[in-house]
Structure formats: structure tokens, C-alpha cells
Design an enzyme around this catalytic site. Structure first.
Site, PDB file in Angstrom:
ATOM      1  N   HIS A  54      41.683  30.362  12.285  1.00 10.70           N
ATOM      2  CA  HIS A  54      40.604  30.381  11.307  1.00 10.70           C
ATOM      3  C   HIS A  54      41.086  29.939   9.922  1.00 10.70           C
ATOM      4  CE1 HIS A  54      36.771  31.519   9.682  1.00 10.70           C
ATOM      5  NE2 HIS A  54      37.315  32.351   8.824  1.00 10.70           N
ATOM      6  N   ASP A  55      42.315  30.279   9.594  1.00 12.47           N
ATOM      7  CA  ASP A  55      42.893  29.896   8.300  1.00 12.47           C
ATOM      8  C   ASP A  55      42.988  28.387   8.103  1.00 12.47           C
ATOM      9  OD1 ASP A  55      43.237  32.228   6.944  1.00 12.47           O
ATOM     10  OD2 ASP A  55      45.373  32.450   7.377  1.00 12.47           O
ATOM     11  N   SER A 108      34.275  29.504   6.497  1.00 13.35           N
ATOM     12  CA  SER A 108      34.124  30.868   6.990  1.00 13.35           C
ATOM     13  C   SER A 108      32.817  31.472   6.479  1.00 13.35           C
ATOM     14  CB  SER A 108      35.344  31.689   6.559  1.00 13.35           C
ATOM     15  OG  SER A 108      35.315  32.971   7.127  1.00 13.35           O
ATOM     16  N   ASP A 110      40.646  28.189  16.085  1.00 19.46           N
ATOM     17  CA  ASP A 110      39.894  29.226  15.370  1.00 19.46           C
ATOM     18  C   ASP A 110      39.150  30.077  16.393  1.00 19.46           C
ATOM     19  OD1 ASP A 110      38.247  30.772  13.772  1.00 19.46           O
ATOM     20  OD2 ASP A 110      37.424  29.099  12.635  1.00 19.46           O
TER      21      ASP A 110
END
Lengths: 382, 382
Positions: A361-362, A162, A328
Site C-alpha cells: 500500500h505504501d 489511500s 497493495d
């Protein structure tokens, strides 16, 4: 054989009046303390050091069990190891029996490194919004000072996911001769328009909380409702639609029938409320503003290639791994792939991995097995 | 040849003490006034009536220029025609030379139909949160009362987009013998987990605005910051990532260089701020709470098929059109298609249209040409 890893918090002053920390945009900070942790031992040849860069709400506590959680009043660490503990440790993919791992908290944050909640030596009060705007470039410059302080000439690797992935990318761009490898996960050369929009709404919530008081709230009630709202919103962007559907669906929270009122009805509401409440116990609203601003402003193509990412990455000398995750939608696979494609166009050593995952995204935090496997392979490759 | 359409606001009392409006979940409202508009003329055979159902923030003013904007203090209508004016009017796809078009404001809203800002006859003060929870089913039941009042036996068609599409679906399910056709655009049998999450964050912002005061704010400052935040957030979900990238990208707002402060930097921030500010001038925060709740609770499969949409749609008798838009991520193409597939499985007359568009959920309002074309064809079909 995996031993439990225990860690201590370390602090170092990396800037002072005689050696100010000059910022990318404007001005300087005269007094910068950095909180960092290290795991494993630096080899005599100093060739086994890996720097981990954390994301928006992360900290230097990437792995292990913090022995100092009481000393620094961080109760949330008592029963929880570092944020990438599944990846870093003895025998783990980032094997602390082999590597010397470093992770530091970024400037502007609120976990021991100088930030808006620190005392401004000029006024004797917390900086608040008098803290200068900091950037991803500043974070990397400060990490470079830390690496210098640790007397490491060249990092074996810089790894981040990220916003941490943008720091890894920036390392490769800003200090091409200071790292052998670079792993950029769930990241992009820049934030999309939609990402800017989510950050703007989050900041709107914080700055319109009546407790915000222009950032001067350290001696009174903090703008917790605004910060909680920002966190709740951000959390939606960290998950995927599919992942949420799978995890929560439309299930009710602990009941067979809805209450039909304005309280919590659905599991997903309860989850977001919980995330919002936990966050305000451990994060500073001003830091949230500063870090999302850094996220907004970062644009590797603009900074290093006058808008052209293919031009920008010509500077890169290290071997690069780019990994993206299928669901994501904050830093999409397409955006990550842009970096890899630009490197390939320049005949650079680049690997692109597209990981199938429903965790959004995690995924870089959650897909332990695949992330561990490809990081192990990447570090082992010549 | 298209003439300019001028419209008048109409009101009718559809419930009173002798004929209360019973609600799906609990209780009744004794006094219900409905604001509605009509365009075109009802044929002597009463076989040309089309009901339009509006979405979350919509109203009865679907088309034309409101002659009563001053009378009802709605300055935002002075220079702007109704929300589907591109579709409805003389010579337009919903041709007012041929059809009699009806659009009414839903109960719980704030545009002339009874809602939380109306005076509760029991207390003599605005309802606020004493207003009962209303549902999509209630909206349809009230529309049925309006159709009865207009002495229309069977509607030619019910048409709606988004939450309006759910009303169209509910019409087909609840009153199968009262409509010939039904057009469901950008809609779904139910809101996804992610959709519930966005609504929850929006309500969190409103209910934590210090001016909210448990919904009792009609004689003082309204919770405008919270409502603006909710609207800003919702707006992101109405656009698509691709659409935002195209419309705003990372362009700065009216400057060549960022200011590097916490003001508005990017076009997209400016757009969202503007949308938030305009919204609070025309919408009631309590209505936002009630309508998003109705959106949360609606589940056609649960209500009519014990969770099975294939079972649910067995009741439907009308000819149905389902249209989805490729970049709509609030009510996704997959969700809309579920309705059409369930109808086909039951050998019902159903048409499914998948429209390619970069305008996200807003496409049903924006893709004038394709929406107009397929509605015209659908109405013309036997």
C-alpha cells in the site's frame, strides 16, 4: 534544476456561529479552523490549482521544508520534508513552477485543523469523544469551502492516495463541475471486510488502554501504548509480505544469535516498535479513532449509487486516473479497478494504471519514479 | 456407522529430578507433566499409532466429547467436541476403529501440560516469565518421551497443521527412524517476516496491558484486554480476505443503519470481539507469549541444513505429505511447497497437495472433506 522548497503553515477559519459547518451524519461544528499549505503561484486565470488530499496519518505539509516547525512544536519536521516532497516542488512532477498546489489537514485530525484535541467552545475543554463523527464527505465539503475561500472556481485536479484517493473520488462525485481531473491512487470505493477488521483491532487497542479514559486524557498521560499497537498493526498492512521479506526477512536485530527472551529479536520487530514510538509523539489517539471511523464508513457505491458503483459514477464529469499497485493488499488492485471499470462502462474518460511494485500500500508514497511519471503525463494530457 | 466418541483426559509425569527434561536453548525443567488423550486401541504389534500435533491455541483434546470437562473446569468443552473431531473418530478419516490416535498438549501451553501457569517447585509459585523458553524441538522431544512411555517403537504417522505441521516436520527431521509417515498441513519450514510482525504486535498488546505485571498475574486480574487484542489480530491472519468478504462483507451487526459511534458497527467487528472474549476465558497470556516465541524461532532449514532446506531434509526417511491451502497467507502455499520440493530434489517419497480453498489458514480445520479424503488416502498408501 530543482530549488529547495520552503513552506509556511497557514490557517483559515472556514466556519463560525454565523456559518456553521453542517456534517453529513448529524449536527454541525460552529468553529472550524483549517490548516493548509500552498506551493507555487495561482495563475491570473486561476486555472492551475491542484488539490492534494492526505491519507490517515498525513497532514497539510505535503512538500518542502516547514519554516514553522518550531512555532508549532513539530520537531519531527526539522529534518524531514513534506510527505510527498518527491512528487511536489520546482521541476518535480507536480511542478510548483507551473501549478498552484494546495493541501489541507482534514477535520478530525490533529495537525492544525479542528479535531477532537481542539477546544470545544461550549465547554472550554478539548472535545475528546464529544467531537462529532466526521466523514470523507465532510472532508471534501470543507475542502470545497477552502477552494471557495481561495476564490478558485474549478480545480485543475484533485489527487490523493489511500484515504486521500477516496477524497479525490468523492470530489468527482460530489462536485462534478468543480474539477477538470481526478487522480485516485491506491484506493477503493470502500474498505474491505479485512480492512474493517484491522481498524477494529487498532481501535480496540486504543480504547482499552487504561490511559484512554473515554478520550479525556489531554491533561494527563495519553493512551500511547494502545496507539502504538494500532500503528504497528497498521504498518504491517501498508507493506507487502514480499516487501517485508525483502526488507527484514528473519534477520536478527544487531546480533548474531537471538537472546531468547521477550525483548526485540528480529529486525522487523525493531522496525515496528520504532514506528509505533515515533507515531505517538506526533499523533492524537482520538484523531486515530475518528479518522479510521471515516475510513470504515466511506462507501462511494452505497452513497451515490444505492450500492452500485456503475450507477454512482454516472455523476462524474472529470477526466479520471485510477492507479493501483500490485502488492497493495489494503486497497487491492481489484478494488481500484472497479472504479475504472465503472467509469468505462459509462463511457467516461478514465485511465487505469496497474503498477508493479513490491512496496504494498505504501507504494503510492514510495514508487516516486512511476507515480511521478504518470501524474506528469496525466496533468499534461488534454 | 459413526459412534459418538467420549474421551478422558490423561496425565503422565515425563520428567522429574532424576530425569530432567533438557531444553534446546538452555536449562532444563525438572518436573514435567503432560496432558494427553488417546482414541482407539493400540494394536498388539503396536503398528497403528498416529500422533496428532496441535497448533498455537490447541490442546490434547483433538476429538470426541470430554467426559472430564467439569473435573478440570473447562466449560467451553461441554457443548463442543475436540478441535479435529470432524477428522478423528469411528469411521472417520482418522478411523479410531483402525488407528490408535494420540494427542498431547505442548510444554509451555495451559491445558494440563506444564507451562508458565504451573507451580515452579523451586519457588512454590507459578513460573510466570521464569518459565524457560521452549521450542518446537522441545515439544517433539517431549512427545518422543510420551511415545516411549506408551512403548511405541515407530509411529505409523505424525500429523499436524500450522504450528502442528512444524512439529510433524521436526519429527521427521529429529527422529527419522521413529515414524513411517508424516503429514504437514498449512505449514512452512519457518515463519515469514510478516508472520513475525503479527506475533510481535500480539505480544506487544499483552505485555503492555497494565495487568500483565511482568507475567505475575495469577493471583489477580489477568491481562485480558491485551490477550483479546492479540487473538483478534491473529484471527484476521487465520481467515482470508476473500473468506472474510464472503462471511461478513461490510454488513452491519444486527441493524439497518450504523449507530455512528465507537461501538460495534460491522459484523466483522462483532465476530472479532467475540473471538477475543471467548479466548481470554480459556487461554493464558503467558502461554501465548511462549508459544508465539516458539513459532518465531522455528526454522527447519537453519536448524538442520545451515539455512538450506534441501540440505536439511536429507535426514528424512519417512513418506511425507505436504498440503497447502490456496488462500492461506500465514503459511503460504509457496512456503509449504518449499518442503515438498526439497524432498523431491533428494529423491524422497513426497506428495504435495495444493488445495483450493477460501478459508485461509483455517482451512486445515475447516475443509473437512478434502482434508479427510487426502489423509485417508495417505494413510492407506503403501
Amino acid at each position: 534544476m530543482e530549488d529547495k522548497l520552503f513552506t509556511n503553515v497557514k490557517h483559515v477559519t472556514l466556519a463560525d456561529k454565523n456559518n456553521p459547518f453542517y456534517l453529513e451524519i448529524a449536527g454541525h461544528i460552529d468553529d472550524v479552523v483549517v490548516e493548509y499549505e500552498t506551493y507555487g503561484e495561482l495563475s491570473p486565470a486561476k486555472d492551475n490549482a491542484i488539490l492534494i488530499a492526505h491519507a490517515l496519518s498525513g497532514d497539510a505539509h505535503a512538500a518542502g521544508w516547514d519554516l514553522d516547525w518550531e512555532k508549532y512544536n513539530r520537531p519531527w519536521r526539522e529534518n524531514k520534508p513534506g510527505w510527498w516532497d518527491t512528487i511536489i516542488g520546482p521541476g518535480k512532477p507536480l511542478d510548483t513552477n507551473k501549478y498552484f498546489i494546495i493541501c489541507s489537514n482534514v477535520v478530525g485530525s490533529c495537525y492544525g485543523t479542528t479535531g477532537p484535541s481542539s477546544i470545544d467552545p461550549e465547554s472550554g475543554r478539548p472535545y475528546g469523544l464529544d467531537f462529532p463523527i466526521v466523514t470523507v464527505g465532510d472532508w471534501v465539503n470543507l475542502q470545497r469551502r477552502l477552494i471557495d475561500f481561495l476564490a478558485i472556481d474549478k480545480l485543475l485536479c484533485v489527487i490523493g492516495g489511500s484515504l486521500g484517493g477516496q477524497q479525490a473520488l468523492e470530489w468527482a462525485l460530489a462536485y462534478p463541475d468543480r474539477l477538470h481531473k481526478c487522480a485516485i491512487l491506491a484506493s477503493a470505493p470502500r474498505l474491505s471486510s479485512q480492512g474493517l477488521a484491522f481498524n477494529a483491532v487498532g481501535r480496540h487497542s486504543i480504547m482499552h488502554d487504561p490511559n484512554f479514559n473515554d478520550g479525556n486524557y489531554y491533561d494527563r498521560e495519553a493512551p500511547s501504548n494502545g496507539l502504538a499497537a494500532a500503528r504497528m498493526l497498521a504498518h504491517i498492512t501498508y507493506l507487502s509480505e514480499e516487501g517485508m521479506q525483502h526488507k527484514f526477512g528473519r534477520r536478527l536485530r544487531g546480533k548474531m544469535q537471538p537472546d531468547f527472551d521477550f525483548g526485540v529479536e528480529f529486525e522487523v520487530e525493531s522496525y515496528l516498535n520504532y514506528q509505533g514510538q515515533r507515531f505517538v509523539e506526533r499523533f492524537d489517539a482520538n484523531s486515530y479513532l475518528y479518522i479510521t471511523k471515516a475510513m470504515d464508513y466511506y462507501d462511494a457505491a452505497e452513497k451515490w449509487g444505492a450500492g452500485d458503483i456503475v450507477e454512482a459514477v454516472k455523476r462524474i464529469e472529470c477526466q479520471t486516473l485510477v492507479a493501483t499497485f500490485s502488492s497493495d493488499w489494503l486497497y487491492t488492485p481489484e478494488q481500484g479497478r472497479e472504479i475504472a471499470q465503472a467509469l468505462v462502462k459509462n463511457n467516461k474518460r478514465a485511465t487505469y494504471l496497474s503498477v508493479e511494485s513490491k512496496f504494498g500500500h505504501d507504494a503510492f508514497l514510495v514508487e516516486t519514479e512511476s507515480v511521478g511519471r504518470f501524474l506528469r503525463a496525466f496533468l499534461g494530457s488534454k
